[in-house]
Every structure is written in structure tokens, then in C-alpha cells.
Write an enzyme that holds these catalytic residues in place. Sequence first.
Site, short mmCIF file in Angstrom:
data_model
loop_
_atom_site.label_atom_id
_atom_site.label_comp_id
_atom_site.label_asym_id
_atom_site.label_seq_id
_atom_site.Cartn_x
_atom_site.Cartn_y
_atom_site.Cartn_z
N THR A 323 40.07 1.16 10.50
CA THR A 323 39.52 2.38 9.89
C THR A 323 40.22 2.71 8.58
OG1 THR A 323 41.05 3.92 10.94
CG2 THR A 323 39.08 3.33 12.20
N CYS A 324 39.60 3.63 7.82
CA CYS A 324 40.14 4.00 6.52
C CYS A 324 41.12 5.16 6.61
CB CYS A 324 39.00 4.37 5.57
SG CYS A 324 37.97 2.96 5.24
N ASP A 325 41.82 5.28 7.74
CA ASP A 325 42.87 6.30 7.86
C ASP A 325 44.19 5.56 7.81
OD1 ASP A 325 44.84 8.06 8.92
OD2 ASP A 325 43.21 9.30 9.73
#
Length: 376
Positions: A323-325
Site C-alpha cells: 500500500t501507499c502508506d
Amino acid sequence: MTARIRQFLRKRAEDGPCLVVDLDVVRENYLAFAKALPDTKVFYAVKANPAPEVLALLAALGSSFDAASVTEIEMVLAAGAPADRISFGNTIKKERDVARAYALGVRLYAVDCTAEVDKIARAAPGARVFCRILSDCVGAEWPLSRKFGCEPAMAADVLEHAHRRGLEAYGVSFHVGSQQRNPHAWDRALASAAAVFRECGERGLNLTMVNLGGGFPTKYLKNVPTVKTYGSSIFRALRRHFGNRIPETIIEPGRGMVGNAGVIEAEVVLVSKKSENDDVRWVYLDIGKFGGLAETMDESIRYPIRTPHDGDELAPCVLAGPTCDSADVMYEREPYALPISLEIGDKVLIEGTGAYTATYSSVAFNGFRPLKTYHI
Ligand SMILES: *Cc1c(COP(=O)(O)O)cnc(C)c1O
């Protein structure tokens, strides 16, 4: 990894990570607990893996259940266990939920303060309560902090209050911390529990039950003692602190019941470096903290990872999710050694993932669907 899981994965054609749990292993674990602690009732901690297949199997084997919410209680009832085999073990409950549990037939509740006792006295009149005491959790890889339980010195007041409010002051509970690798960790908690029994006895209240909680470990990278070792260590501690008046006991295994029954299959999405002369590679999987590996938080739980290149030369990697976290990194402070030959597209197996994975996966953060699960 079992032969049944290997065979199942060989036939699976679907894309995306998945968890496969072998119910035969869950059955073996239940029987091992029952054998190691023959006079102790097993209350499976539902949150570890609430899959209907797991609950139905354990209900049929005669297990009782530790539930933390009305939904978990309903899931246990739907799996075929009667309400008299359910404990509402969360010390933090809305009064409305206590009333709903009572209407469903649940008569056993955890408390750790007088305000919670008052809710139970109003919404579940006459029920049995046990008071949770704090434990230091030394030796646990996933400690439970001070969120639950009161100081042992306060427990007699809480139980006496329950008695005055018409409830049955049934006993004491504690949790020595999850993934507790020291089988002697129960000794100190049992010393405190025995002190609460004595104090209550002096006030004319005879407690009958000690809830020994969970904490039984599953094997990750390091070996752990057997359930039998835990059983005999706990029995010796009971003798030491209660003499010939050993109370009724219950255990609430979660991780130890299902952890080793599950394997996650995941895929390597990217292998990269941050600069040409970096020694540490970044390996990105299609599963991460939000896809079910939440217990890698603070790098607490380190899972064994198998690759198709095991046996090849190893090199340190930072292991991250898709994910983009930027919090979605599993192991960085202490890099994880993986084969240098590991490539994009390789399937990896994350072992010991039967507990605390699928239900921790987010609904669709960043569009990644929740962890697909199969119980075989
Ligand atoms: C989570 C929990 C358990 C299970 O703990 P494990 O370490 O997984 O065995 C047992 N009892 C209570 C009250 C819990 O909250």
C-alpha cells in the site's frame, strides 16, 4: 506447513494473497491443551481466528469460548456451542451489550472495576463475575500493557462490591501477555491470584475459579516450549500458591490454538534498491500491515518466511507491504534475511499465520481487498 495446505495451494488458481488454515492442526492443538491441563476448561479466545469452521470444530470438540463482543457471542452460538460455554471476557463493555449477552443466555462476565460491576448488576442480575488483575507481561513478545485489569490489591474490593450487588463473586483472571515464551510466567500471577483469594476469604467471600488467560505461544522463528511443559509448570505453580485447595481453572488460548495451523501465500511484487551501492534490498509483497500482518507492528512478531530459493545465499532485506502508506513496512529496524535469488513474481509462504491475521486486514485500504481465507 502441512501436506494438505501444500496440496491446496498447488491447485489454487486465484490471484492475490490468501490464508489457508488446516483444521486438523487446530484439532491437534485443542487435544494437546486438554491433555496438558486435564482439570482445566478450555475457553478458546475467539478473536484469534473467528472463522465459522474453527468455531464449529472447537464447539464439537467440547470447547468453551472467550468472547469480547455480542457479535463474537452470536458467532459462537451459531457454531453450535450453548451460551453456558461462553464467557464475556472483555472488561470494557457497554451496558446495552451486557443486556444483550444476558438475553442470549451468557452468565459469566469479566470486570476490573466497580463501575463495570454496576453495569453487570443492572443488566445481568445474578451473573457470575471474575475480576481481572494486572500482570507485568515480562517475557511476552506481544505484551498487553495496563489496559486491562486492576492492581491485585483492589480486586477484593471489586469482588466484594459484586457480591453486595447480588452477583456471584466467582474468581480472578489474568493474562501473562501474548506469545509468552516463559512457562514460569504464570507463577507470579498465581501468587497474586492466591493473595486475592485469601483477602476475599477473610471477608467471608469464597472464590472458586482462576482464569489463567492465554499467552501460550506458537512457533515463529524461535522454538517454543511444548504445551505439556506449560501445563506442568502451571500445575506446579497452582500447588505452590494454593496448596491442597486448588481452585477450578480455565485457560483462554488464542494464538496457541490456531497460530501454527495457518500459512499465508503471498507474492513478491518488487525487489529494489534505494541506491546502487545499498547492501539492503527492499522486498515488497502483495500483503502488508493492512492486509493481515498487523502484528509486525513495532516488529513484534517475526514470521518464518519460505521462498522457492531456500538454501541459496541470504542477504538482508527490508520487507514491506503493497500500500501507499509509509507505515506499511514490516521489518526494517531489524532487516530480514532472504535469498539473493528471490525475484519479482515469486510466491512466498508466511508461516504461523493462523492467529491474528485475517480479521486484522482492512476492508479495502488503497483498493487491496481483505485477506482471502480458506479453512480446510
Ligand atoms: C486475546 C485474549 C486471549 C488470547 O490470548 P493469546 O495470547 O492469543 O492466547 C485470552 N484472553 C483474553 C481475555 C484475551 O483478550
